[in-house]
Design a protein around this motif. Structure first.
Motif, PDB file in Angstrom:
ATOM      1  N   UNK A 278      25.563  18.177  15.391  1.00 27.32           N
ATOM      2  CA  UNK A 278      25.590  19.506  14.771  1.00 27.32           C
ATOM      3  C   UNK A 278      26.502  19.506  13.545  1.00 27.32           C
ATOM      4  N   UNK A 279      26.190  20.397  12.596  1.00 23.03           N
ATOM      5  CA  UNK A 279      27.091  20.600  11.464  1.00 23.03           C
ATOM      6  C   UNK A 279      26.796  19.727  10.256  1.00 23.03           C
ATOM      7  N   UNK A 280      25.788  18.851  10.363  1.00 21.70           N
ATOM      8  CA  UNK A 280      25.468  17.988   9.211  1.00 21.70           C
ATOM      9  C   UNK A 280      24.630  18.735   8.178  1.00 21.70           C
ATOM     10  N   UNK A 281      23.838  19.700   8.665  1.00 18.60           N
ATOM     11  CA  UNK A 281      22.998  20.527   7.777  1.00 18.60           C
ATOM     12  C   UNK A 281      22.083  19.685   6.900  1.00 18.60           C
ATOM     13  N   UNK A 282      21.487  18.660   7.498  1.00 14.39           N
ATOM     14  CA  UNK A 282      20.473  17.865   6.784  1.00 14.39           C
ATOM     15  C   UNK A 282      19.195  17.968   7.599  1.00 14.39           C
ATOM     16  N   UNK A 283      18.143  18.465   6.948  1.00 12.32           N
ATOM     17  CA  UNK A 283      16.873  18.595   7.661  1.00 12.32           C
ATOM     18  C   UNK A 283      15.843  17.609   7.132  1.00 12.32           C
ATOM     19  N   UNK A 284      14.631  17.753   7.623  1.00 12.56           N
ATOM     20  CA  UNK A 284      13.518  16.979   7.060  1.00 12.56           C
ATOM     21  C   UNK A 284      13.390  15.556   7.568  1.00 12.56           C
ATOM     22  N   UNK A 285      14.178  15.168   8.587  1.00  8.26           N
ATOM     23  CA  UNK A 285      14.015  13.819   9.141  1.00  8.26           C
ATOM     24  C   UNK A 285      13.194  13.931  10.427  1.00  8.26           C
ATOM     25  N   UNK A 286      12.344  12.925  10.708  1.00  8.40           N
ATOM     26  CA  UNK A 286      11.518  12.983  11.923  1.00  8.40           C
ATOM     27  C   UNK A 286      12.357  13.174  13.190  1.00  8.40           C
ATOM     28  N   UNK A 287      13.506  12.507  13.250  1.00 10.33           N
ATOM     29  CA  UNK A 287      14.420  12.686  14.386  1.00 10.33           C
ATOM     30  C   UNK A 287      15.768  13.177  13.861  1.00 10.33           C
ATOM     31  N   UNK A 288      16.536  13.901  14.705  1.00 11.49           N
ATOM     32  CA  UNK A 288      17.825  14.410  14.217  1.00 11.49           C
ATOM     33  C   UNK A 288      18.774  13.281  13.823  1.00 11.49           C
ATOM     34  N   UNK A 289      19.661  13.580  12.863  1.00 10.30           N
ATOM     35  CA  UNK A 289      20.650  12.598  12.434  1.00 10.30           C
ATOM     36  C   UNK A 289      21.901  12.692  13.308  1.00 10.30           C
ATOM     37  N   UNK A 290      22.462  11.525  13.624  1.00  9.49           N
ATOM     38  CA  UNK A 290      23.724  11.441  14.360  1.00  9.49           C
ATOM     39  C   UNK A 290      24.741  10.707  13.498  1.00  9.49           C
ATOM     40  N   UNK A 291      26.000  11.120  13.592  1.00  7.28           N
ATOM     41  CA  UNK A 291      27.059  10.402  12.869  1.00  7.28           C
ATOM     42  C   UNK A 291      27.283   9.060  13.569  1.00  7.28           C
ATOM     43  N   UNK A 292      27.167   7.950  12.820  1.00  8.95           N
ATOM     44  CA  UNK A 292      27.436   6.636  13.413  1.00  8.95           C
ATOM     45  C   UNK A 292      28.788   6.096  12.966  1.00  8.95           C
ATOM     46  N   UNK A 293      29.322   6.606  11.843  1.00  5.02           N
ATOM     47  CA  UNK A 293      30.668   6.229  11.427  1.00  5.02           C
ATOM     48  C   UNK A 293      31.143   7.179  10.327  1.00  5.02           C
ATOM     49  N   UNK A 294      32.471   7.276  10.191  1.00  7.44           N
ATOM     50  CA  UNK A 294      33.037   8.057   9.090  1.00  7.44           C
ATOM     51  C   UNK A 294      34.026   7.167   8.349  1.00  7.44           C
ATOM     52  N   UNK A 295      34.049   7.298   7.037  1.00  7.62           N
ATOM     53  CA  UNK A 295      35.002   6.556   6.212  1.00  7.62           C
ATOM     54  C   UNK A 295      35.859   7.582   5.486  1.00  7.62           C
ATOM     55  N   UNK A 296      37.085   7.823   6.011  1.00  6.08           N
ATOM     56  CA  UNK A 296      37.906   8.881   5.407  1.00  6.08           C
ATOM     57  C   UNK A 296      38.547   8.420   4.093  1.00  6.08           C
ATOM     58  N   UNK A 297      38.649   7.109   3.895  1.00  2.76           N
ATOM     59  CA  UNK A 297      39.200   6.602   2.624  1.00  2.76           C
ATOM     60  C   UNK A 297      38.243   6.923   1.475  1.00  2.76           C
ATOM     61  N   UNK A 298      36.959   6.572   1.686  1.00  2.00           N
ATOM     62  CA  UNK A 298      35.955   6.800   0.639  1.00  2.00           C
ATOM     63  C   UNK A 298      35.264   8.152   0.791  1.00  2.00           C
ATOM     64  N   UNK A 299      35.572   8.878   1.898  1.00  2.00           N
ATOM     65  CA  UNK A 299      34.991  10.198   2.167  1.00  2.00           C
ATOM     66  C   UNK A 299      33.460  10.148   2.275  1.00  2.00           C
ATOM     67  N   UNK A 300      32.972   9.194   3.071  1.00  2.00           N
ATOM     68  CA  UNK A 300      31.524   9.055   3.288  1.00  2.00           C
ATOM     69  C   UNK A 300      31.245   9.180   4.788  1.00  2.00           C
ATOM     70  N   UNK A 301      30.170   9.890   5.122  1.00  2.00           N
ATOM     71  CA  UNK A 301      29.715   9.948   6.518  1.00  2.00           C
ATOM     72  C   UNK A 301      28.433   9.114   6.619  1.00  2.00           C
ATOM     73  N   UNK A 302      28.409   8.181   7.572  1.00  2.00           N
ATOM     74  CA  UNK A 302      27.217   7.366   7.805  1.00  2.00           C
ATOM     75  C   UNK A 302      26.481   7.907   9.022  1.00  2.00           C
ATOM     76  N   UNK A 303      25.164   8.070   8.869  1.00  2.00           N
ATOM     77  CA  UNK A 303      24.365   8.653   9.944  1.00  2.00           C
ATOM     78  C   UNK A 303      23.180   7.751  10.260  1.00  2.00           C
TER      79      UNK A 303
END
Length: 395
Positions: A278-303
């Motif tokens: 929840x909270x990613x607010x990204x739609x349009x993918x066949x299956x829901x996105x899950x966070x698989x990692x976060x990089x707080x140094x570079x401020x990137x969320x990998x899903x």
């Protein structure tokens, strides 16, 4: 008559705890812990601690036991809230409930109770304890609650022998439905009250909003990593040593933005945790996105798409030596030893078959089956049958 101080939280579980102890002939004192009144960080527009302390007072009146409120907010802020902000800032996900038990209820609160001349403290946790004799010593065992659906032993995974010696868990033998029934029969004001959600003893809290007050928003990219990424292909490896194999099994996948495609934006990687949907607010993918990692140094969320995405799973985890905690020190394994048992990496997760390996620099927990969303900062707890033996912070 032994004296017991009950942490009356204004909920049904602690209310029935106080009632049962009084019935058993203890001298019971009710104490409400006030853990928050920092106006610089608001937790909720409502003020649940006021309602809770009123309910706790009404229960104490009904049971005819002395009651008072203790203000532990400065300790709570220093030991729990500041720690939480630091952990989130570094991209880890702390467990405030485990910390609250270790630092507040069974440390600060316990010391206050002892200063009042108490023999024990009691809480409304769904867990049990018993004692065994070993080599002329009395040892305390922390056991899971009889109500499997409510078992809260995991939250107490950082307790010590000294703390267990002074603690009672009167509702550990009961089902939740029985606790509600007793409360109704005794006409306690909390009988129908919903269980509180949110931070231990603070009340209703929405974590992102809470964190935003100290960790400022910062726009970054959400990257979707395909399940077909080469990193996920398990090649057959020959290892030169057990340590090398353990390091391989517990390794974290390393991601770069070019490993996937940008699918959206977020307001701060430190607000997100592994496995979050929840909270990613990204739609349009066949299956829901899950966070698989976060990089707080570079401020990137990998899903990754779908709950079976390989980036979600790992076979093993590592706990640094200074973060390894044995409730049963007599069973602790030494460097080079291993132990088969069951473990869980979050509350309410069914126990999983696992093996502990103690090495010179820390403890590895290797699961028989890959586990979803092993998250740094959370606690892993290990059990033999229904006894919780120890725990550690996932590194």
């Amino acid at each position: 008559m032994k004296k017991v101080v009950v942490g009356l939280s204004g909920g049904v579980d602690s209310s029935v705890t106080a009632y049962l102890l009084k019935e058993q002939g203890y001298e019971v004192i009710g104490l409400f812990m006030k853990n928050w009144h920092d106006d610089s960080v608001t937790i909720s527009d409502e003020c649940p601690w006021l309602d809770d302390s009123n309910d706790a007072m009404l229960v104490a009146e009904k049971l005819g036991i002395p009651f008072q409120t203790v203000d532990l907010s400065s300790e709570y802020k220093e030991r729990i809230v500041d720690y939480m902000f630091r952990e989130y800032e570094h991209g880890r996900t702390p467990n405030p409930d485990v910390l609250c038990n270790r630092e507040i209820k069974f440390d600060v609160f316990l010391k206050i109770a002892l200063s009042l001349g108490a023999d024990f403290v009691a809480t409304g946790h769904y867990c049990r304890k018993d004692t065994i004799e070993k080599d002329g010593q009395t040892l305390y065992r922390l056991l899971s609650g009889k109500d499997r659906n409510k078992d809260q032993s995991y939250f107490l995974c950082q307790l010590t022998q000294e703390q267990l010696a002074r603690t009672l868990f009167p509702i550990g033998e009961l089902q939740k439905s029985e606790v509600r029934k007793i409360a109704a029969e005794q006409e306690l004001v909390t009988a129908e009250k919903k269980d509180s959600q949110g931070l231990c003893f603070i009340g209703k809290v929405r974590l992102p909003e809470f964190l935003q007050q100290k960790l400022s928003p910062k726009e970054g990219q959400i990257v979707e990593v395909p399940a077909t990424m080469e990193t996920y292909v398990e090649e057959q490896k020959d290892f030169d040593s057990k340590i090398e194999e353990l390091k391989f099994l517990s390794r974290k996948y390393k991601y770069q933005p070019e490993d996937g495609k940008v699918v959206g934006k977020h307001q701060g990687a430190h607000y997100f945790t592994k496995g979050q949907r929840k909270g990613l607010a990204v739609g349009g993918t066949p299956e829901p996105l899950f966070v698989i990692d976060t990089d707080v140094e570079e401020n990137v969320i990998y899903t990754g798409q779908g709950k079976d995405h390989p980036g979600i799973y790992r076979r093993a985890l590592f706990v640094k030596n200074e973060e390894v905690h044995w409730i049963r020190k007599d069973l602790a394994i030494k460097d080079g030893e291993e132990m088969k048992l069951k473990a869980r990496i979050r509350y309410r997760q069914p126990l999983q078959d696992a093996t502990l390996f103690q090495t010179a620099n820390g403890l590895y927990v290797v699961f028989d089956e890959p586990q979803a969303s092993i998250t740094e900062g959370q606690f892993v707890a290990w059990y033999q049958e229904e006894e919780l033996l120890g725990s550690g912070v996932i590194s």
